[in-house]
Every structure is written in structure tokens, then in C-alpha cells.
Scaffold this motif. Structure first.
Motif, short mmCIF file in Angstrom:
data_model
loop_
_atom_site.label_atom_id
_atom_site.label_comp_id
_atom_site.label_asym_id
_atom_site.label_seq_id
_atom_site.Cartn_x
_atom_site.Cartn_y
_atom_site.Cartn_z
N ASN A 151 58.48 27.78 98.65
CA ASN A 151 58.79 28.93 99.51
C ASN A 151 57.64 29.75 99.68
OD1 ASN A 151 61.39 28.10 98.85
ND2 ASN A 151 61.80 29.71 97.18
N GLU A 152 57.34 30.74 99.07
CA GLU A 152 56.04 31.55 99.49
C GLU A 152 54.96 31.28 98.88
OE1 GLU A 152 58.76 32.69 97.74
OE2 GLU A 152 58.36 34.54 96.71
N ILE A 153 54.99 30.64 97.84
CA ILE A 153 53.91 30.11 96.80
C ILE A 153 53.25 28.73 97.59
CG2 ILE A 153 52.96 29.43 94.73
CD1 ILE A 153 55.36 30.97 93.60
N TYR A 154 51.76 28.89 97.89
CA TYR A 154 51.08 27.81 98.30
C TYR A 154 49.92 27.39 97.35
CZ TYR A 154 47.72 25.67 101.04
OH TYR A 154 46.73 24.73 101.64
N ILE A 155 49.90 26.25 97.16
CA ILE A 155 48.65 25.83 96.17
C ILE A 155 47.98 24.62 96.88
CG2 ILE A 155 47.92 24.87 93.91
CD1 ILE A 155 50.55 25.92 92.78
N ASN A 156 46.56 24.97 97.06
CA ASN A 156 45.80 23.94 97.39
C ASN A 156 45.16 23.25 96.10
OD1 ASN A 156 43.58 22.29 98.38
ND2 ASN A 156 43.47 23.73 100.02
N THR A 157 45.51 22.24 95.65
CA THR A 157 45.16 21.46 94.48
C THR A 157 43.44 20.87 94.74
OG1 THR A 157 46.05 19.22 95.17
CG2 THR A 157 47.28 20.74 93.80
N ASP A 158 43.04 20.94 95.85
CA ASP A 158 41.79 20.55 96.14
C ASP A 158 40.58 21.55 95.55
OD1 ASP A 158 40.54 18.45 97.16
OD2 ASP A 158 40.33 18.90 98.92
N ALA A 173 51.83 40.30 94.40
CA ALA A 173 51.25 39.53 95.42
C ALA A 173 52.70 39.63 96.65
CB ALA A 173 50.66 38.17 95.51
N ASP A 174 53.79 40.31 96.06
CA ASP A 174 55.06 40.24 96.62
C ASP A 174 55.61 38.99 96.82
OD1 ASP A 174 54.84 42.74 97.51
OD2 ASP A 174 53.88 42.60 99.31
N GLY A 175 55.63 38.31 95.66
CA GLY A 175 56.29 37.10 95.61
C GLY A 175 57.65 37.26 94.59
N LYS A 176 58.43 36.22 94.60
CA LYS A 176 59.51 36.37 93.86
C LYS A 176 59.22 36.05 92.50
CE LYS A 176 63.69 35.86 96.78
NZ LYS A 176 64.13 34.66 97.42
N ASP A 177 60.16 36.80 91.32
CA ASP A 177 59.72 36.39 90.15
C ASP A 177 60.48 35.27 89.72
OD1 ASP A 177 58.75 36.70 87.51
OD2 ASP A 177 60.13 38.33 86.97
N TYR A 178 59.85 34.08 90.06
CA TYR A 178 60.79 32.88 89.76
C TYR A 178 60.91 32.46 88.33
CZ TYR A 178 60.58 31.87 94.86
OH TYR A 178 60.62 32.11 96.27
N ILE A 179 59.72 32.84 87.68
CA ILE A 179 59.74 32.33 86.20
C ILE A 179 60.64 33.23 85.22
CG2 ILE A 179 58.37 32.02 84.23
CD1 ILE A 179 55.96 31.41 86.62
N GLU A 180 61.51 32.73 84.64
CA GLU A 180 62.26 33.59 83.90
C GLU A 180 62.20 33.03 82.35
OE1 GLU A 180 65.90 32.98 85.77
OE2 GLU A 180 66.80 31.46 84.35
N THR A 181 62.36 34.21 81.42
CA THR A 181 62.38 33.78 80.25
C THR A 181 64.01 33.48 79.84
OG1 THR A 181 61.08 35.55 79.80
CG2 THR A 181 61.99 34.81 78.02
#
Lengths: 416, 226
Positions: free
Chosen positions: B130-137, B206-214
Motif C-alpha cells: 500500500n503506502e509503505i515502500y521499502i528499499n532493502t538495498d 507519516a500519514d500511514g495507516k496503523d496496520y500493526i495491531e495488538t
């Protein structure tokens, strides 16, 4: 003092006493023998004089240097042959010397003669000197001979014994090598060696059995543990209510802990078995910095203050894997047993590493610090094997480790 | 991703396959040396999960076979023996990673994915969720093109959540992933809690959704359905 030295010393003391007694004995026997011979000689002279007088030789012509002939009144009672000591002035020595005097009186041809003669007896001082001289020479020879012999004996006779001692000193269960003792014909040493061989072989066997058991047990444990862990994790994904979830998580945590205990025990067993023998020179400064870097976030999170003084390029002889485990355990401990807003101090010099942390005093004796399964109550999550592993690693890498508690600081010091 | 699981213990093999299947992989199972060689000769797999202790042969032999036949699969060794020799031998024979029993299934999954990334995507891999982007490099993370300033552990944590989407990750599992073995249960759960809390805060900021839930009492979960 060495056994052989003790033996030698006793032998010399006894010899000394015996020699003194022997010296006294020889002194008296020499003196009496010399006196006897002297008297015999003087009597022969007197007998000769009497024979000459009987033949009618004039006494004056017989009277000479050491022979004294004088005529006595007939009325004087006859004296028998007598031996006396006397002191005679000698011109040569300008002093009076002890002399033996033999005297008698005889009626020869109607005259009563008193005949006496004397002769030098050997001075007692001379005898003493001679005896002491010979005895001390004997003693000296004894000393040298005994010394040499004792060295030879200790080299030869005591060799098996010394070898046995050395072998015992070098004997290590972990090396798994049976004790090798030198063949000997001495009964006592034979007995000793037999006994030691039996004992060490038994110890080796027991050790091996125990070791294999621990190894197998922990290996065999891992697969079932992996199954349980997996099942619980799969179960977590299924439709469950809160109660069930809690139960599953408790079980999961317990399995986790069990596996950690297993891993730690396996590691300790491996350390015991010297599986990490290859000792390389490790750049300790780097490993320490890496380790601190890895823990950095934990340290910050617990608001601990890290003070570090790390000398560059400190080289330590240790297995690389062990150096990691060692430092991770030490730093991990310093974090875990710390207080809020506490301090961790890390100091590395070429000679030693000191890791200290603020914390409450131990609630068990400090000597038990490195024992297995010893822990302070407050952190029950810990297994209590960390420092036992640390200790083991240090022992194997010839590093001295000591613990101290000063000014509310736990100090662990490693001397390379 | 097509995975061959070579594991003699059926229960354990089942754990692995059912976890990986739910993850969308195609899993095949070989319970002995013979089966394993048979399957390796017949089919092509992206990754192989290999137990090195098998009833009819050493797993390291299979590894040699894979290399000699030039089979180009990622290999993850799993072993009850946490022995250094096995590890070194395994990696020298061309295995890509080594996992000691008992392991967490999410950890196995994360390792497999990492192998896959390294092997088939040459490491330079962009993870987009979704809105999260990771560059593992270069380990850069952005949310809605806002760069996130994550610590190393937070980065690792985010990656772990993204590889195990919609999975419940217990605090133990997370702790072990972040800090590894040998630390004598160092990780207090507070640490995990702190890391997760910080990560969530940074994503939300950073205006992302709080996907991680307890997941109460259990741990945490990255919920993609938010």
C-alpha cells in the motif's frame, strides 16, 4: 622439600651421630693401644737393664738419657713394677710433656736398685686431631656420595613416581585421553599406578556417558520442541477466543524457555568437551564495539547511560564464536540487571576488560555468581545460565574473571 | 514460490508446509533421502528447506547432490544440532542460511523470503505494501513518499511484519527475530513493546495507516484489511 631431600637429610643426621660415637670409640681404642705398646717397650728396656745388672755391668754405664738407675737402702721396701704418668720438661719443646713412666726396684747382687724409665706417650690432642680429621673426611665423602646417589636415585628410582605425578597434574577429563603411566618394578609405585589408572578410567567413562547423555538429550529435545512450537503457532492463527489465546501463549513461552535452556546446556556441554578448541587471535575491540552497537537500542530504550573507553586493536586469543557469546552475555547481563536511568561502564585495555553496571546488590553469595541456574529474583525470565557460560568460556580461553560489588556497581573484570 | 521441504519428522514437516501453504507457497514434502533426490531430479524448486539429519542419509549429501547437479535453488538448512561444524560445512557446501531447531514458523518464513529476495531479485528489492515502500538495498523506508527515520531494529521489525502479513507474531517470536540466539532470554517483553510502539507511531506520523495491531494477550499482527 622433596622426598629425596628429606631422606638424604635424615640419613646425614644419623650418619653424623654415628660418626661422632665412632670417633669417640676410635679415640679411646687408639689411645689404649698406643699406651699398651709404649709400656711394653719401656718394660723391655727395664728387663734388659735388669739382665745387664745381673751380668754385673756397672749401673752407671747403663744409666743413660731415659734410664735412671739409683741405689736404695736395703731397708727400703721393694716396689713392684708400676706404670705412672708424669710430666717431663723437654728442652726441645720448652715445655713439660706428658710421659709414661715405668719404674721398679730390684735387689741385684746384694744391692737394691731403683730402676725407672720414661718415654713419650702420644699426645691425646694429636689423637683427637687425627680422629676428627679422618672422621670429618669420611663425613665429607659421605656427604658428596650421598648427594650424588640421591640425585641418581631420584632420577632413576623415583622417576616412575615423578612421571605419575606429572601425568596426574596434566590429566584432564575433557581431553578424553586415558592416563598413561610409566612401567615400574617398584611394588608401591605399581600399586599407586594401578589405582590411579583404574580411578581415572572410571572417571573418563562416567564423564563420557554423562556427556553423551546431555548431548543426546538436548538434541532429541529439539525436534519435539520444534513440533510443539509450530503447532502452537498454527493454533494461534485459528479461530480462538481470548482465554484460549492466553493459554496458547503461556505454553508457547514455556516451550521457548525450555528450548533456551536446552541450547544453553548444549553450549555448556560443548564448552566442557572443548569443541571450540581452535584459538584464534580476535580483535576484541572490534567485537566489543559491534556487540555494543547491537545492544545500543536496548540500552537507549532502558534509558541507560553508556560510558565506554575502548582501546583500539586489543587482541585476545579466543574462538571467534565464543568471543561473541561472551560479550553478548556480559553486556546483556549489564542491561538486564540494571536499574532505571542506570549506568553501564565498559573499559577495555590490552590487559583487561571491565564491564560494570549499576544495580541492586545480589541476594545470593557472590561466590555463587557463576553457578548454573543462579539468578536474582527480579528477572525471572532469565534462565540463569548466562554467567555460567561466561565463566566456562573464560576458563577455556585462559581469561581470569572476577566479580566485585562496589558503590552500587556490579563489576565484572576479565584479565587476559 | 515453490518450496521443497526435506524433513523426516512428519509432524514438523506438516507444521512447515501448512504455514508456508497459507503464505501462498506451493509446498512439496520429502521425508527421506531417496524421495528428496527423486523430487530434486524431477522438478524445479525456488527454495529447499533441508533437515540435515535424515534416516537414510546425511542431508549434507543432498546438498552436495544439489551442487553437483547445478540445481539452482535457495537452500535453508534446519537442524537440531546447533553445531558450528554443521553450520560451516552447510554454508560452505552452498546452503544460503541455517536455522536451528526449534524455530518459529514466522522466522522460517522470513528467512526463506530473504533467501528468495537475495537469489532471484539480486538483493535490490523493493517491497511495496500500500503506502509503505521499502528499499532493502539501502534500507530506506517511506510512507506516502515521506521518508521514515527508523532505527535498525524498527526496520527489521517492519520487514518481519511485512513478510508475515496477517499473522499473529508473539513477543517471543519477535524478540528472537530481533536479537537472535545466545542472549540468555535477554529481551524483556517491554523492549518488544517499545519497538512496536515506536514503529507504529512513526508510520502514523507519516500519514500511514496503523496496520500493526495488538492482539490482546498474544502479540502483534500486521492487518492488511485496514
Amino acid at each position: 622439600m622433596k622426598l629425596i631431600q628429606k631422606f638424604t637429610l635424615w640419613y646425614l643426621v644419623i650418619t653424623f651421630v654415628v660418626l661422632i660415637i665412632g670417633g669417640l670409640l676410635s679415640y679411646y681404642s687408639i689411645k689404649s693401644e698406643v699406651d699398651y705398646e709404649q709400656v711394653k717397650y719401656l718394660r723391655k728396656n727395664i728387663d734388659f737393664t735388669i739382665r745387664e745388672l745381673n751380668r754385673g755391668v756397672i749401673p752407671d754405664s747403663l744409666s743413660q738419657n731415659r734410664m735412671e738407675i739409683s741405689e736404695l737402702a736395703m731397708s727400703t721396701p721393694k716396689t713392684r713394677l708400676s706404670v705412672t704418668d708424669t710430666l717431663v720438661y723437654t728442652r726441645y719443646l720448652r715445655r713439660k710433656e706428658p710421659q709414661l713412666k715405668v719404674s721398679t726396684s730390684q735387689i741385684i747382687g746384694g744391692h737394691h736398685f731403683y730402676i725407672s724409665t720414661y718415654g713419650a706417650i702420644v699426645d691425646t690432642r694429636d689423637i683427637t686431631t687425627a680422629v676428627v680429621k679422618s672422621i670429618s673426611t669420611i663425613f665429607l665423602i659421605m656427604l658428596v656420595v650421598t648427594g650424588l646417589v640421591s640425585i641418581l636415585i631420584s632420577r632413576k628410582v623415583l622417576l616412575p613416581f615423578n612421571r605419575t605425578l606429572k601425568a596426574m597434574q596434566e590429566f584432564r577429563l575433557q581431553q578424553k585421553k586415558p592416563l598413561r603411566l610409566m612401567e615400574t618394578k617398584t611394588t608401591e609405585f605399581k600399586k599407586l599406578n594401578n589405582f590411579l589408572s583404574l580411578m581415572t578410567n572410571k572417571a573418563l567413562k562416567d564423564y563420557q556417558t554423562l556427556k553423551e547423555f546431555t548431548e543426546n538429550a538436548s538434541h532429541e529435545m529439539q525436534t519435539p520442541l520444534a513440533i510443539i512450537m509450530g503447532k502452537l503457532e498454527l493454533l494461534l492463527e485459528s479461530q480462538i477466543d481470548d482465554e484460549q489465546a492466553k493459554l496458547i501463549v503461556s505454553a508457547h513461552d514455556a516451550v521457548e524457555k525450555l528450548s533456551k535452556v536446552g541450547q544453553s546446556l548444549t553450549l555448556i556441554t560443548k564448552l566442557d568437551n572443548r569443541e571450540f578448541e581452535s584459538q584464534e587471535t580476535v580483535n576484541f575491540s572490534q567485537v566489543l564495539n559491534d556487540s555494543l552497537f547491537a545492544f545500543q537500542e536496548l540500552i537507549e530504550m532502558k534509558s541507560l547511560h553508556l560510558e565506554k573507553q575502548i582501546a583500539d586493536h586489543v587482541k585476545v586469543k579466543i574462538h571467534p564464536l565464543l568471543s561473541n557469546i561472551l560479550l553478548n552475555n556480559l553486556i546483556g547481563n549489564a542491561i538486564r540487571h540494571n536499574i532505571k536511568d542506570g549506568v553501564i561502564r565498559v573499559e577495555l585495555t590490552p590487559a583487561r576488560l571491565e564491564i560494570s553496571n549499576s544495580g541492586d546488590p545480589l541476594n545470593f553469595p557472590a561466590e555463587k555468581m557463576f553457578n548454573r541456574f543462579i539468578k536474582n529474583n527480579q528477572s525471572n525470565e532469565s534462565v540463569g545460565l548466562g554467567l555460567a557460560i561466561v565463566k566456562q568460556i573464560c576458563e577455556q580461553s585462559n581469561i581470569d574473571i572476577s566479580y566485585d560489588y562496589r558503590d552500587s556497581m556490579h563489576i565484572l573484570r576479565l584479565s587476559f | 514460490m515453490k518450496v521443497l521441504v526435506i524433513e523426516d519428522n512428519e509432524e514438523l514437516a506438516q507444521n512447515i508446509t501448512s504455514y508456508l501453504t497459507r503464505e501462498g507457497y506451493i509446498c512439496e514434502l520429502a521425508t527421506n533421502h531417496f524421495q528428496a533426490i527423486d523430487k530434486l531430479n524431477g522438478f524445479k524448486y525456488d527454495c529447499i528447506v533441508l533437515d540435515i539429519i535424515l534416516p537414510d542419509g546425511n542431508g549434507l549429501d543432498i546438498l552436495s547432490h544439489i551442487k553437483s547437479e547445478k540445481i539452482d535453488s535457495g537452500i535453508l538448512i534446519i537442524s537440531a544440532k546447533n553445531s558450528l561444524d554443521d553450520k560451516v560445512n552447510g554454508l560452505e557446501l552452498g546452503a544460503d542460511d541455517y536455522l536451528t531447531k526449534p524455530f518459529h514458523l514466522p522466522e522460517l518464513n522470513a528467512r526463506l523470503k530473504a533467501i528468495y529476495r537475495r537469489k532471484y531479485l539480486q538483493g535490490a528489492y523493493e517491497i511495496r505494501f500500500n503506502e509503505i515502500y521499502i528499499n532493502t538495498d539501502n534500507m530506506e523506508v517511506s510512507v506516502n513518499d515521506n521518508m521514515l527515520d527508523l532505527t535498525r531494529k524498527e526496520y527489521a521489525l517492519l520487514l518481519y511484519f511485512l513478510t508475515n502479513q496477517n499473522r499473529v507474531l508473539t513477543r517471543q517470536t519477535i524478540a528472537e527475530h530481533l536479537w537472535g540466539d545466545y542472549t540468555d532470554n535477554l529481551m524483556n517483553f517491554d523492549f518488544v513493546y517499545q519497538h512496536v510502539k515506536n514503529l507504529r507511531k512513526k508510520i502514523v506520523q507519516a500519514d500511514g495507516k496503523d496496520y500493526i495491531e495488538t492482539v490482546y494477550g498474544l502479540g502483534y499482527k500486521l492487518n492488511t484489511n485496514k
